[in-house]
Each structure stands twice: as structure tokens, then as C-alpha cells.
Write an enzyme that holds these catalytic residues in place. Structure first.
Site, PDB file in Angstrom:
ATOM      1  N   HIS A  78       0.140   5.686 -14.565  1.00 51.33           N
ATOM      2  CA  HIS A  78      -0.014   5.070 -15.882  1.00 51.33           C
ATOM      3  C   HIS A  78      -0.412   3.605 -15.700  1.00 51.33           C
ATOM      4  O   HIS A  78       0.146   2.933 -14.828  1.00 51.33           O
ATOM      5  CB  HIS A  78       1.300   5.125 -16.661  1.00 51.33           C
ATOM      6  N   ASP A 129      -8.803  -7.483   7.489  1.00 52.66           N
ATOM      7  CA  ASP A 129     -10.172  -7.944   7.256  1.00 52.66           C
ATOM      8  C   ASP A 129     -10.350  -9.396   7.689  1.00 52.66           C
ATOM      9  O   ASP A 129     -11.360  -9.758   8.282  1.00 52.66           O
ATOM     10  CB  ASP A 129     -10.537  -7.785   5.779  1.00 52.66           C
TER      11      ASP A 129
END
Length: 163
Positions: A78, A129
Site C-alpha cells: 500500500h 555504487d
């Protein structure tokens, strides 16, 4: 035990939370990023700075942004109006690792476990990263829910509390 995201025919569906009462809910998740010793030493010496910038400052923003996008990433989640998303980082010199803790809070009809797990995971991916130019031998591990409160039952990994 029936799966809540499957209907009686085994089809995936979003759980109907319409009849539930809103309550304050919180979840904390963690992840660990382990580095080769030389990379870890370089990170500690630089204060966590790489050519791309601060690994923790960037991972903090990425984790917050990720938590807010969880419903777009996990099909049956949700969308939630998050009250708070916070990330903490702790260096573990013995293990050459950086530990991440993400905490999410909401007052709503469903919990925020997936948001906390998403925040911790994306923060870890961001650190990878930012550091991959130094080494690809970086390991993201131990992504897990540490605890949750609110809703039907609480959970705490450290104390084992699960009514």
C-alpha cells in the site's frame, strides 16, 4: 496459515485494510556492507568520502527516497504517508563493514516493514555504487527486519519478543 496476499484461488491481490483502525506503526531494518580491508581503510581515512562524495550522506538521501517509493517497487504494498524515515550508519572496524539501520514510522492501517527494508537495501546499494570504483569485492549482506511495533503483533529480533 493462509497467505494474506493470495485469494482463495491462489491469485495475488492487495490486502483490503479498509476496516482496520489506524495506529502508530514503526519498523527498523538493517543491512551490512562489507569491504576488502584496504578499501575499508581508505574509506575510514577519507571520512567516508569518495570522488562521488560522502557515501553515508548520499546513502541517507537514497534510503529516504526509496522508502517513499516502496509501493512503486513492491507490487502489493500500500502507498503510505510516512511520518518519518531515518537512517543511521556505524563503522565496524573489526569486520571492515558499514552497518545501516533504517527506521520508518507511520500512523496508518498497515505496517512499514517493507519501507524500512527498502530503505536499508537501497542505502546499501548506494554505498556499493559509490565505492565500486575502489573494488567490486564489496558484499551487501544481512538485510533483515530488526523490529516492528504497532498492528496485530510486535517483533524484536534482539529480544526475540513476538507475542
Amino acid at each position: 496459515m493462509p497467505f494474506t496476499h493470495l485469494d482463495r484461488d491462489g491469485n495475488a491481490h492487495m490486502v483490503d485494510v479498509g476496516d482496520k483502525s489506524a495506529s502508530r506503526r514503526e519498523a527498523t531494518a538493517s543491512a551490512r556492507v562489507s569491504f576488502p580491508a584496504d578499501v575499508y581503510a581508505a574509506l575510514r581515512e577519507s571520512g567516508g568520502e569518495t570522488r562521488k562524495g560522502s557515501i553515508t550522506a548520499t546513502a541517507q538521501i537514497a534510503g529516504i527516497m526509496a522508502a517513499k517509493q516502496t509501493a512503486n517497487l513492491i507490487p502489493l504494498c500500500h502507498p503510505l504517508p510516512l511520518d518519518k524515515v531515518a537512517l543511521e550508519f556505524a563503522y565496524d572496524d573489526t569486520a571492515c563493514a558499514l552497518d545501516i539501520r533504517a527506521t520508518c514510522r507511520v500512523t496508518h492501517k498497515t505496517g512499514v516493514e517493507m519501507e524500512a527494508l527498502t530503505a536499508a537495501s537501497v542505502a546499501a546499494l548506494t554505498i556499493y555504487d559509490m565505492c565500486k570504483a575502489l573494488s567490486h569485492d564489496i558484499i551487501i549482506e544481512s538485510v533483515r527486519l530488526q523490529g516492528k511495533s504497532g498492528g496485530k503483533r510486535d517483533f524484536n529480533r534482539e529480544t526475540g519478543a513476538q507475542p
